[in-house]
Scaffold this active site. Structure first.
Site, mmCIF file in Angstrom:
data_model
loop_
_atom_site.group_PDB
_atom_site.id
_atom_site.type_symbol
_atom_site.label_atom_id
_atom_site.label_comp_id
_atom_site.label_asym_id
_atom_site.label_seq_id
_atom_site.Cartn_x
_atom_site.Cartn_y
_atom_site.Cartn_z
ATOM 1 N N GLN A 11 -73.907 12.133 10.068
ATOM 2 C CA GLN A 11 -75.165 11.427 10.331
ATOM 3 C C GLN A 11 -76.295 11.849 9.384
ATOM 4 O O GLN A 11 -76.957 11.010 8.778
ATOM 5 C CB GLN A 11 -75.605 11.652 11.782
ATOM 6 N N GLU A 78 -67.271 8.511 12.935
ATOM 7 C CA GLU A 78 -67.484 7.407 13.877
ATOM 8 C C GLU A 78 -68.409 6.380 13.209
ATOM 9 O O GLU A 78 -69.134 6.698 12.276
ATOM 10 C CB GLU A 78 -68.027 7.925 15.214
ATOM 11 N N SER A 147 -75.103 18.069 6.903
ATOM 12 C CA SER A 147 -75.791 19.097 7.687
ATOM 13 C C SER A 147 -74.791 20.204 8.005
ATOM 14 O O SER A 147 -73.588 19.963 8.072
ATOM 15 C CB SER A 147 -76.353 18.520 8.986
ATOM 16 N N GLY A 151 -70.643 18.306 13.648
ATOM 17 C CA GLY A 151 -69.193 18.488 13.573
ATOM 18 C C GLY A 151 -68.602 17.929 12.289
ATOM 19 O O GLY A 151 -67.786 18.575 11.625
ATOM 20 N N THR A 152 -69.031 16.720 11.914
ATOM 21 C CA THR A 152 -68.524 16.098 10.681
ATOM 22 C C THR A 152 -69.108 16.815 9.468
ATOM 23 O O THR A 152 -68.392 17.157 8.526
ATOM 24 C CB THR A 152 -68.890 14.595 10.637
ATOM 25 N N THR A 186 -80.246 20.289 17.370
ATOM 26 C CA THR A 186 -79.662 19.007 17.773
ATOM 27 C C THR A 186 -78.373 19.219 18.558
ATOM 28 O O THR A 186 -77.866 18.297 19.171
ATOM 29 C CB THR A 186 -79.358 18.127 16.539
ATOM 30 N N ASN A 213 -85.025 21.002 9.100
ATOM 31 C CA ASN A 213 -85.836 19.930 9.678
ATOM 32 C C ASN A 213 -87.175 20.417 10.216
ATOM 33 O O ASN A 213 -88.165 19.694 10.152
ATOM 34 C CB ASN A 213 -85.063 19.225 10.800
ATOM 35 N N ASN A 235 -86.870 12.271 6.234
ATOM 36 C CA ASN A 235 -85.939 11.974 5.142
ATOM 37 C C ASN A 235 -86.652 11.506 3.882
ATOM 38 O O ASN A 235 -86.222 11.795 2.770
ATOM 39 C CB ASN A 235 -84.906 10.936 5.585
ATOM 40 N N GLU A 261 -76.657 23.018 -15.674
ATOM 41 C CA GLU A 261 -77.755 23.946 -15.973
ATOM 42 C C GLU A 261 -78.375 24.534 -14.711
ATOM 43 O O GLU A 261 -78.869 25.654 -14.716
ATOM 44 C CB GLU A 261 -78.844 23.247 -16.793
#
EC number: 3.6.5.-
Length: 446
Positions: A11, A78, A147, A151-152, A186, A213, A235, A261
């Site tokens: 995400q 997902e 991140s 999990g992903t 989160t 964040n 973002n 570099e």
């Protein structure tokens, strides 16, 4: 050509990626459908006559139909977040094969991202990566966005990095990673995921630019006057940093910095590869008209913790290396004066074995801001990448949170159920303790 492939994972990686390509398109005059604006087209034709390899092509691939397609891959286990891109403003910019999503998510679990769910999609992701790499004349490396806490982002990225090292061992891999914020979380299991992924990717990445964040949230709130900053606001500030780092790869300039570099100038030892990022000026549109920011002003601002994108105090550490990337109306004479002034201040300390420490990049293209965004348009900006021992504060904080949970074996069963063993947790934690020691050692005088 010296092309770069961007891979956006999970995400956080995808949302930053979406904002990134929106900004790149604005900077290069590319419309959401991939077609270059007429005014830019003339400039581009001239540029291609002057430089047979316009820097532009490092990030975009031009099709026979004249459409510019990002050299990028978006991956999530997902579909929800990627579906946002499939139906969003830039849906025509990407080829459908560049947007890869699975059926079930990693549920904030490193083990699911790396082993069970992640293993089902890894071959497809590598196949798509190969396709993109084959379109490159001289691939220089990968930019990976993710991140540490998801999990992903944690699990699948570590699996992918391992495989990329196997297939593209000579290519540079730079990471832009969202690090767990001190107070904003989160997911409860962020410390586990972060420690596990740092351990498993350390030897597979050349340089990791960290952002948290909470630091960005505070900047948006304090400096831009945004009452409750959204992910979009956060973002858009983060991608200004990404854009500054990649500007020298995408535009011609007198003092440009190549991908390799960064690594050469910022990483004194292979494991000490986690530079902090800072950006200036950060000013809201309504204040910009009343303030002028000189090269000296913005350089000074970058050394203040209020402009840094990670929560830690730079005064508590020593700098090993520092990369100053200027954009816009900047001349080397002013930069040299600003650096001399910085060196004379006692608050900026370098390790005694690296007394010079400054690498400078100047790109004459002024920074671009999103229309309707929080940031004001300015004539010049600076992005500072600094490898400092102060970052050890962030690792210590993370390790402490890991220890609190692991002492009670809290939430461990979710990982063991996916096939992990406790030994992996202990090994990862020991590796991070070693990383803390590494930073403490390099700070010491010989």
């Amino acid at each position: 050509m010296r092309e770069c492939l961007s891979i956006h994972i999970g995400q956080a990686g995808i949302q930053i990626g979406d904002a990134c390509w929106e900004l790149y398109c604005l900077e290069h005059g590319i419309q959401p459908n991939g077609v270059v604006l007429d005014t830019q087209q003339d400039q581009l034709e001239n540029a291609k006559m002057e430089h047979t390899n316009a820097s532009f092509d490092t990030f975009f691939c031009e099709t026979r139909a004249g459409k510019h397609v990002p050299r990028a891959l978006f991956v999530d286990l997902e579909p929800t977040v990627i579906d946002g891109i499939r139906t969003g403003q830039h849906r025509s910019l990407f080829h459908p094969e560049q947007l890869l999503s699975g059926k079930e998510d990693a549920a904030n679990n490193y083990a699911r991202g790396r082993y069970s769910v992640g293993s089902e999609v890894i071959d497809l992701v590598l196949e798509r990566t190969r396709k993109l790499a084959e379109q490159c004349g001289g691939l220089q490396g990968f930019l990976i966005f993710r991140s540490f806490g998801g999990g992903t982002g944690s699990g699948f990225t570590s699996l992918l990095m391992e495989r990329l090292t196997g297939e593209y061992s000579r290519k540079t891999k730079l990471e832009f990673s969202v690090y767990p914020a001190p107070r904003i979380s989160t997911a409860v299991v962020e410390p586990y995921n972060s420690v596990l992924t740092t351990h498993s990717t350390t030897e597979h990445t050349d340089c990791t630019f960290m952002v948290d964040n909470e630091a960005v949230y505070d900047i948006c709130h304090r400096k831009l006057g945004v009452e409750c900053p959204s992910h979009a606001s956060i973002n858009r500030l983060v991608v200004q940093v990404v854009s500054s780092i990649t500007a020298s790869l995408r535009f011609e300039g007198p003092l440009n910095v190549d991908l390799i570099e960064f690594q050469t100038n910022l990483v004194p030892y292979p494991r000490i590869h986690f530079p902090m990022t800072a950006f200036a000026p950060i000013v809201s549109a309504d204040k910009a008209y009343h303030e002028q920011f000189s090269v000296s002003d913005i350089t000074t601002a970058c050394f203040e913790s209020s402009n840094q994108l990670v929560k830690c105090d730079p005064r508590l550490g020593k700098y090993m290396a520092c990369c100053l990337l200027y954009r816009g109306d900047v001349v080397p004479k002013e930069v040299n004066a600003a650096i001399a002034a910085t060196k004379s201040r006692h608050s900026v300390q370098f390790v005694d074995w690296c007394p010079t420490g400054f690498k400078v990049g100047i790109n004459n293209r002024p920074p671009t801001v999103m229309p309707g965004g929080d940031l004001a348009k300015v004539h010049r900006s600076i992005c500072m990448l600094s490898n400092t021992t102060a970052i050890v504060e962030a690792w210590a904080r993370l390790d402490h949170k890991f220890d609190l949970m692991y002492a009670k074996r809290a939430f461990l069963h979710w990982y063991l159920r996916e096939g992990m063993e406790e030994a992996e947790f202990l090994e990862a934690r020991e590796d991070l303790a070693a990383l803390e020691r590494d930073y403490e050692e390099v700070a010491q005088s010989f």
